[in-house]
Design a protein around this motif. Sequence first.
Motif, PDB file in Angstrom:
ATOM      1  N   CYS A   1       9.120 -36.502  46.087  1.00 40.24           N
ATOM      2  CA  CYS A   1       9.478 -37.709  45.336  1.00 40.24           C
ATOM      3  C   CYS A   1       8.679 -37.715  44.026  1.00 40.24           C
ATOM      4  O   CYS A   1       7.467 -37.573  44.044  1.00 40.24           O
TER       5      CYS A   1
ATOM      6  N   ARG B   1       7.805 -40.023  42.291  1.00 43.26           N
ATOM      7  CA  ARG B   1       6.922 -41.186  42.170  1.00 43.26           C
ATOM      8  C   ARG B   1       5.696 -41.051  43.087  1.00 43.26           C
ATOM      9  O   ARG B   1       4.571 -41.186  42.654  1.00 43.26           O
ATOM     10  N   CYS B   2       5.944 -40.777  44.380  1.00 47.02           N
ATOM     11  CA  CYS B   2       4.827 -40.802  45.334  1.00 47.02           C
ATOM     12  C   CYS B   2       4.490 -39.433  45.909  1.00 47.02           C
ATOM     13  O   CYS B   2       3.596 -39.319  46.746  1.00 47.02           O
TER      14      CYS B   2
ATOM     15  N   CYS C   1      12.158 -41.288  46.592  1.00 45.79           N
ATOM     16  CA  CYS C   1      12.328 -41.429  48.042  1.00 45.79           C
ATOM     17  C   CYS C   1      12.737 -42.865  48.407  1.00 45.79           C
ATOM     18  O   CYS C   1      12.566 -43.799  47.620  1.00 45.79           O
TER      19      CYS C   1
ATOM     20  N   CYS D   1      10.001 -45.584  48.067  1.00 43.89           N
ATOM     21  CA  CYS D   1       9.710 -45.998  46.689  1.00 43.89           C
ATOM     22  C   CYS D   1      10.847 -46.848  46.114  1.00 43.89           C
ATOM     23  O   CYS D   1      10.615 -47.712  45.274  1.00 43.89           O
TER      24      CYS D   1
HETATM   25 ZN   LIG Z   1       8.357 -41.933  46.891  1.00 42.39          ZN
END
Ligand SMILES: [Zn+2]
Length: 239
Positions: A49, A51-52, A65, A68
């Motif tokens: 992902c 972001r994370c 994901c 998120c």
């Molecule tokens: Zn994520």
Amino acid sequence: MKSAVDNWTEATRSWLFPPRCALCGAPGSDGLDLCTECRAELPFNHHCCPRCALPLPEGSGDSICGTCQKRPPLFDRCRAPWRYDYPLNHLIGHLKFRRKLPLARLLGTLLAEHVAASPLLPQLLIPVPLHSARLRERGYNQALELARPVARRLQLPVDTALCSRARPTAAQSELHLNQRRRNIRGAFRVSDRLRATHVAIVDDVVTSGHTVNEMARVLRAAGVERIEVWACARAVRQR
Ligand SMILES: [Zn+2]
Ligand SMILES: [Zn+2]
């Protein structure tokens, strides 16, 4: 850029302790305690992902994901070069629980290489703090030990005083996933000396993400605008 003192220190170290692979014992390469073969086999977190950094199945593209999407984290981006599988779990476990501090140099240097290409580096590195009682018991904070080689390599300051534990908490790894958020809530406080607007939180492994998210919450409240998380490894959440 490395200073003359850093070069001298590294030259002396490799003369006194020639690098040996921490996994197979073969001669290390690039001045690291890791051989070329073992390095090539590390479980790189290719599909994750954006972001994370949660590992995602191959072919998921660049999609954020599900977690998120439902509940975006309070940090802007997590960067974690490897999945928390063998041998990362083994190396991090030895660093954390068996006092194998030279592993921090290896893992921190590799982490630095991974994040060095970032278009914009943070002004400051903040290792996830340990509560003083845990620090006394362990004798060191593995997140700080990892942050040091990253800071050296990228010429960034590390500050351990700006963010501290407000209270002791149970180890997140000993709790059920649904207990972790509650356990960590209110666990950190930030000093009013904090002036940076862009920081990176440094940790060994991100699992549920609740710890770094809670740290991001207090940093954000203290005025930090961009918060990254730099971790060696990202674990898949257990159900
Ligand atoms: Zn994520
Ligand atoms: Zn090896």
